[in-house]
Design an enzyme around this catalytic site. Sequence first.
Site, PDB file in Angstrom:
ATOM      1  N   ASP A  62       0.825  -1.218   0.000  1.00 36.86           N
ATOM      2  CA  ASP A  62       0.000   0.000   0.000  1.00 36.86           C
ATOM      3  C   ASP A  62       0.860   1.269   0.000  1.00 36.86           C
ATOM      4  O   ASP A  62       2.066   1.219   0.293  1.00 36.86           O
ATOM      5  CB  ASP A  62      -0.895  -0.033   1.253  1.00 36.86           C
ATOM      6  CG  ASP A  62      -2.274   0.573   1.012  1.00 36.86           C
ATOM      7  OD1 ASP A  62      -2.393   1.440   0.128  1.00 36.86           O
ATOM      8  OD2 ASP A  62      -3.214   0.177   1.716  1.00 36.86           O
TER       9      ASP A  62
ATOM     10  N   ASP B 199     -11.195   1.715  -2.920  1.00 33.08           N
ATOM     11  CA  ASP B 199     -11.690   1.391  -1.579  1.00 33.08           C
ATOM     12  C   ASP B 199     -13.208   1.378  -1.544  1.00 33.08           C
ATOM     13  O   ASP B 199     -13.800   1.034  -0.524  1.00 33.08           O
ATOM     14  CB  ASP B 199     -11.169   2.416  -0.563  1.00 33.08           C
ATOM     15  CG  ASP B 199      -9.773   2.072  -0.083  1.00 33.08           C
ATOM     16  OD1 ASP B 199      -9.328   0.943  -0.326  1.00 33.08           O
ATOM     17  OD2 ASP B 199      -9.134   2.944   0.547  1.00 33.08           O
TER      18      ASP B 199
HETATM   19  C1  GLA Z   1      -5.880   1.705   2.278  1.00 41.61           C
HETATM   20  C2  GLA Z   1      -6.331   0.556   1.408  1.00 41.61           C
HETATM   21  C3  GLA Z   1      -7.362  -0.276   2.145  1.00 41.61           C
HETATM   22  C4  GLA Z   1      -6.776  -0.766   3.450  1.00 41.61           C
HETATM   23  C5  GLA Z   1      -6.289   0.409   4.257  1.00 41.61           C
HETATM   24  C6  GLA Z   1      -5.562  -0.063   5.515  1.00 41.61           C
HETATM   25  O1  GLA Z   1      -6.880   2.639   2.423  1.00 41.61           O
HETATM   26  O2  GLA Z   1      -6.832   1.011   0.192  1.00 41.61           O
HETATM   27  O3  GLA Z   1      -7.780  -1.356   1.350  1.00 41.61           O
HETATM   28  O4  GLA Z   1      -5.720  -1.651   3.169  1.00 41.61           O
HETATM   29  O5  GLA Z   1      -5.417   1.230   3.528  1.00 41.61           O
HETATM   30  O6  GLA Z   1      -5.135   0.966   6.285  1.00 41.61           O
END
Ligand code: GLA
Length: 719
Positions: free
Chosen positions: A457, A522
Amino acid sequence: MNAVTVPPDAPQFLRLDGRASTIVFEIAALGAPLWRYWGQRLDDDLGTLYRASAVRPRPTFALDGDFPLSLFPTFGLGWFGQSALLAHREGRDFAQDFSQCSIKWERPGGAFVATLNDPVAQIGIETSVALSPLSDLLTLKTRLWNFGAAALDVTSLAAGVLRIPADATRILYFSGRHNNEFIPYEDDISPALWRRENRRGLTSHDCFPGALVFGRGACNQTGAVYAAHLAWSGDSVQTIERLDDGAAAWHLGEWLAPGECRIAPGAHYETPELLATYSDAGFDGAAQNFHAAIRARGPWRGLAPAPRPVHLNTWEGVYFNHRFDDLKDLAQSAAAIGVERFVLDDGWFEGRNDDTTSLGDWRADRRKYPDGLRPLADYVRSIGMEFGLWVEPEMVSQDSGLYRAHPDWALALDRRRAVTGRNQLALDLSRADVGAYLFEVLDGLLSSMPIAYLKWDHNRDLAPASGADGRAIYGAQTRGFYRLIDRIRHAHPSVEIESCAGGGGRIDAGVLARTHRVWTSDCLDADMRLAMHRGFLQFFPPEVMGAHVGAAPAHATGRSHSMAFRAMTALTGHFGVELDPRRLSAADRAGLIFWINQHKELRPLLHGGLVWRGQDQDGLVWQAHGAARDFVLIVSRTAPAARRIAAPLRLPFAVPGATYRIDEIAHAEQGVLPAAGTELFQAMRSGGASLRGAWLAQEGLPIPPLAPASAALFRVKAS
Ligand code: GLA
């Protein structure tokens, strides 16, 4: 009539042929090859072609000489369009003239390198051009050498310059935000310069580094479409500009911050790759070319990827509330519904109970995992699933052991306030010690337990990206990320990696050359995902598109959709579940099991083949995946119909001579139930419906009624 004088020394052309496209450049007397043609594949015999200068009338009030668009047009000596290079040495050498050019074929008729030299400015350029005979992918990349005695400041350097013919007048491009990626927009090519710049330090949610250019007649399956995108996960710039002769020049490259690119004497700089394609089979034709190209460039290197395992990702199920026993139980419930890979998201490492702390301290939190993560990884494996782990290696929380030990490792500008994003700072990946530390951490994790998958990420934009000497290092940051991920992949070649940046903030062909999928968004709201997936599929194949069934109501929007609609929307991508299956009603649990099984059965068709998309005039959208003789068709409705009866859905790619059997596998019934009604719809449900390909292509497939927020799934197969 003016007589045209054709010089006795016959002009020379560089011809490249793809599967269905041809490119022709003209070798110029002085300078870079000239763009002469890019479009549908031409006859093998080009016949007589005149020099560009012989066919272009001279306008009034023009400099003496002719200045057609070249492969590398530069400012200063008669070219007034966008410059492929803007550079200077302390204000001098601002005008370049690459008067010397040599061409080397790397693959005759398919790939060459043009080496250009400006002996006055003492700059060398090497542009590689390749057209794939398989996918019609045109790849361009440029290297610049500083042959002078003083440093060269480069303000901009295009990876490549494309020529679009005059009848292509529209631009389709994609913008968006966190939770709503890949929103399509259209502009006309006008006398104004069309320009998009991304200065966020990573690919970004709002400025996808690519677009499509087409004429008025182009649509999903027909018409001439030019498409391009930059294989790069950092800042980018693209411009489209109408030229004097009506054609347009399209530049794509890295966006450079002030002072970022200073090339020392004898040194060189290399741009990211530009990927482009032409198709006369509309937007889907261009998409299919890109899919083939991304598959050939990706980590599988042209081999069919293994079936994409169905995921359960823990994020929206438990967020930061990790407890070993509870996660074991969650894993058990995931295995019981058919999940194949269990991905432990954020919240597992030392002190991480919310998003304010701990990034950088990549050790299991002993209060949540008394014996570390290995027992959970082993348990997940013991019940038949792969184990995946979330990491965000490029980041550091100010409240972390890493930051306390190495505050100087974070990107920062001396005497300027630190700008945080999601409470965190980014590490300086241009530094060798930071890269070495992160490799050691990731290598340690991957070596200490059976991790099959990393969700990698990056949860903030970069501001500022500056190194210890106070200079901008946006590009160096992206290159540092590539170095790190390449090293990890080299050391752990069987580990798959997902690229995520707050959902879809780092989706591009650069990262997809190194990773096995991306997290599209998300937002799991099925209605919004439907639109996002259609935009995504314009550039990238479905098997790399992370698509999960979320809870109802959706966490991002608060809207509720039926299990069937949620599942059918996720079905075409790399399918997963992002909810707590223990909290589902019996009916939804049974529904989810049905959809997981459907996905497993259909994934050979859903992934690895061709994708077609379409819409009617009354809110129906459809997607077909597979091959022209055997495909999965999903027809979805988001808004209520205005017409009493839906028009038949034309499937232009159906093979005219074939007889297709049509099975309606499922129908997402929510709210008002569709009356199955007619004989044909009954037959579709009982295995007896068939139609000829020519009928499907010309008149279309009759579609049963669909309530808003519902969809129907068909298998259409030629006998
Ligand atoms: C980001 C990702 C999510 C999750 C969060 C965790 O927003 O897109 O899918 O993994 O971080 O903090």
